[in-house]
Design an enzyme around this catalytic site. Structure first.
Site, PDB file in Angstrom:
ATOM      1  N   VAL A   1     135.168 115.044 126.027  1.00  0.00           N
ATOM      2  CA  VAL A   1     135.377 114.180 124.836  1.00  0.00           C
ATOM      3  C   VAL A   1     134.063 114.447 123.823  1.00  0.00           C
ATOM      4  CG1 VAL A   1     135.432 111.983 123.802  1.00  0.00           C
ATOM      5  CG2 VAL A   1     136.396 112.463 126.173  1.00  0.00           C
TER       6      VAL A   1
ATOM      7  N   GLY B   1     132.474 117.012 123.464  1.00  0.00           N
ATOM      8  CA  GLY B   1     131.622 117.957 123.992  1.00  0.00           C
ATOM      9  C   GLY B   1     130.283 117.348 124.643  1.00  0.00           C
TER      10      GLY B   1
ATOM     11  N   HIS C   1     136.089 117.389 143.404  1.00  0.00           N
ATOM     12  CA  HIS C   1     136.733 116.362 144.356  1.00  0.00           C
ATOM     13  C   HIS C   1     136.197 116.473 145.773  1.00  0.00           C
ATOM     14  CE1 HIS C   1     140.155 115.733 140.920  1.00  0.00           C
ATOM     15  NE2 HIS C   1     138.951 115.398 140.835  1.00  0.00           N
TER      16      HIS C   1
ATOM     17  N   PRO D   1     142.612 114.689 131.186  1.00  0.00           N
ATOM     18  CA  PRO D   1     143.778 114.971 132.080  1.00  0.00           C
ATOM     19  C   PRO D   1     144.008 113.747 133.277  1.00  0.00           C
ATOM     20  CG  PRO D   1     141.805 116.654 132.325  1.00  0.00           C
ATOM     21  CD  PRO D   1     141.793 115.709 131.152  1.00  0.00           C
TER      22      PRO D   1
ATOM     23  N   ASP E   1     138.030 114.153 149.779  1.00  0.00           N
ATOM     24  CA  ASP E   1     137.856 115.038 151.075  1.00  0.00           C
ATOM     25  C   ASP E   1     137.768 114.120 152.209  1.00  0.00           C
ATOM     26  OD1 ASP E   1     136.533 116.779 152.894  1.00  0.00           O
ATOM     27  OD2 ASP E   1     135.440 117.870 151.536  1.00  0.00           O
TER      28      ASP E   1
ATOM     29  N   HIS F   1     133.376 113.761 132.029  1.00  0.00           N
ATOM     30  CA  HIS F   1     134.047 112.707 131.182  1.00  0.00           C
ATOM     31  C   HIS F   1     133.380 112.958 129.702  1.00  0.00           C
ATOM     32  CE1 HIS F   1     136.822 109.921 133.482  1.00  0.00           C
ATOM     33  NE2 HIS F   1     136.499 110.922 134.391  1.00  0.00           N
ATOM     34  N   ASP F   2     132.065 113.332 129.813  1.00  0.00           N
ATOM     35  CA  ASP F   2     131.382 113.412 128.516  1.00  0.00           C
ATOM     36  C   ASP F   2     131.623 114.842 128.009  1.00  0.00           C
ATOM     37  OD1 ASP F   2     129.133 112.728 126.569  1.00  0.00           O
ATOM     38  OD2 ASP F   2     128.036 114.447 127.604  1.00  0.00           O
TER      39      ASP F   2
ATOM     40  N   SER G   1     127.855 111.162 124.430  1.00  0.00           N
ATOM     41  CA  SER G   1     128.636 110.042 123.872  1.00  0.00           C
ATOM     42  C   SER G   1     129.029 109.009 124.768  1.00  0.00           C
ATOM     43  CB  SER G   1     129.714 110.482 122.869  1.00  0.00           C
ATOM     44  OG  SER G   1     130.646 111.274 123.579  1.00  0.00           O
TER      45      SER G   1
ATOM     46  N   ASP H   1     131.443 121.197 149.679  1.00  0.00           N
ATOM     47  CA  ASP H   1     131.896 122.548 150.165  1.00  0.00           C
ATOM     48  C   ASP H   1     133.025 123.045 150.093  1.00  0.00           C
ATOM     49  OD1 ASP H   1     133.028 120.632 151.549  1.00  0.00           O
ATOM     50  OD2 ASP H   1     131.926 120.846 153.273  1.00  0.00           O
TER      51      ASP H   1
ATOM     52  N   ASN I   1     137.129 105.530 131.839  1.00  0.00           N
ATOM     53  CA  ASN I   1     135.864 105.352 131.842  1.00  0.00           C
ATOM     54  C   ASN I   1     135.509 104.166 132.619  1.00  0.00           C
ATOM     55  OD1 ASN I   1     135.287 108.027 130.812  1.00  0.00           O
ATOM     56  ND2 ASN I   1     135.078 107.234 128.601  1.00  0.00           N
TER      57      ASN I   1
ATOM     58  N   ARG J   1     131.442 113.318 137.686  1.00  0.00           N
ATOM     59  CA  ARG J   1     132.447 112.553 136.901  1.00  0.00           C
ATOM     60  C   ARG J   1     131.918 112.330 135.612  1.00  0.00           C
ATOM     61  NH1 ARG J   1     135.022 107.297 137.207  1.00  0.00           N
ATOM     62  NH2 ARG J   1     137.590 107.599 136.498  1.00  0.00           N
TER      63      ARG J   1
END
Length: 322
Positions: A67, A69, A187, A157, A239, A63-64, A73, A247, A91, A59
């Site tokens: 935003v 690239g 996920h 998103p 999951d 997330h990095d 940051s 998997d 975040n 995650r």
């Protein structure tokens, strides 16, 4: 306006290949030969105590990179005068910063001011994916750390998007539909707070009823988790069968109407993505191969190389001018 946009695209097409050319597997072989093994040891130790770090690092990495690239940051701490990306809503629940700190401390002791925080995130995520049963893959390194961390730029998103809406965000970063479906397979090891899907359990899109695309037994299970917890916003596994293993079970479950997040379930319902979901559900190796490739590509999004940016001495703060 159209002409200006075309010019921007052309500039990106010429700039990106030059930047990516500076990334290479084994970038630190001469300057810090033990760099990757140091990161790996930190991750192995932490994974042994907490298998949820794979989801946390996946995650953080996503997330990095989405935003500004992949330039770390997201790691910058806010100050009294200047907020950072950490203060942006999406975040708030990102975690694992201490793992990056630990790796950075070991790297600074071995090779001062050499290994970027951006590369640490990428390597740590790769190593945690493998420990969770995911693919083993090489990642090019040589990223530099960014000099800006602005919460106003965090635009990720949302989990309630349709496939076509989510795809717009991914294609803006250069990803295909297959790569989006692949990356959302992360996920397989994650959790989601009830606040992100609770509407699907009882009042989907204002209907006063559960989301018809969610299995009724899952609705009942999630109602129990979200309604009977002492936590303000409890979490549920995305999951339900192999919650800590990287998997293809995630894809099998969303084909059975057992996707927790709306976007996850949409992948199995939407005609454009349903075939990809079916392929990954029936072929574990196909998913792993695709996931490794997509992760390498994600790690290349808008990277800083050469003399751009800096190599932070502390991942949580920009270097002070000498």
């Amino acid at each position: 306006m159209v002409c200006k946009m075309k010019n921007v695209v052309l500039v990106l097409l010429f700039v990106l290949p030059l930047a990516l050319a500076d990334l290479r597997v084994g970038f630190y072989n001469s300057t810090c030969p033990q760099a990757e093994s140091i990161v790996r040891q930190v991750i192995q130790k932490r994974f042994g105590a907490d298998r949820s770090i794979t989801a946390a690092l996946l995650r953080m990495h996503f997330h990095d990179c989405f935003v500004r690239g992949c330039e770390a940051s997201i790691l910058i701490d806010s100050t009294a005068k200047k907020p950072s990306e950490k203060t942006a809503g999406p975040n708030f629940s990102v975690r694992g910063y201490d793992i990056i700190d630990e790796a950075k401390k070991s790297l600074e002791a071995a090779c001062p001011s050499t290994v970027s925080c951006a590369d640490i995130i990428t390597l740590a995520t790769r190593d945690s994916v493998f420990l969770a049963g995911g693919p083993s893959y090489n990642v090019p390194t040589g990223r530099r750390d960014g000099l800006v961390s602005n919460p106003d730029e965090v635009d990720l998103p949302a989990p309630s998007l349709s496939v076509s809406e989510a795809l717009q965000a991914f294609t803006a970063k250069g990803f295909t539909l297959t790569e989006m479906v692949t990356l959302l397979g992360g996920h397989s090891v994650g959790v989601a707070h009830c606040g992100l899907f609770e509407d699907r359990l009882s009042n989907f899109q204002g209907t006063g009823a559960p989301d018809p695309t969610m299995d009724s037994s899952l609705v009942a299970k999630l109602k129990g988790i979200c309604g009977n917890s002492t936590s303000n916003d409890p979490t549920a596994f995305l999951d339900q069968s192999t919650s800590f293993i990287m998997d293809n079970q995630f894809y099998k479950q969303i084909m059975q109407k057992k996707g927790v997040l709306q976007i996850d379930q949409e992948l199995a319902v939407d005609k454009s993505s349903a075939g990809i979901v079916s392929r990954f559900a029936s072929d574990a190796n196909s998913f792993k191969t695709s996931f490794a490739s997509a992760m390498v590509k994600m790690g290349n999004v808008q990277v800083l190389t050469g003399n751009a940016g800096e190599i932070r001495r502390n991942c949580r703060a920009f270097n002070q001018p000498k």
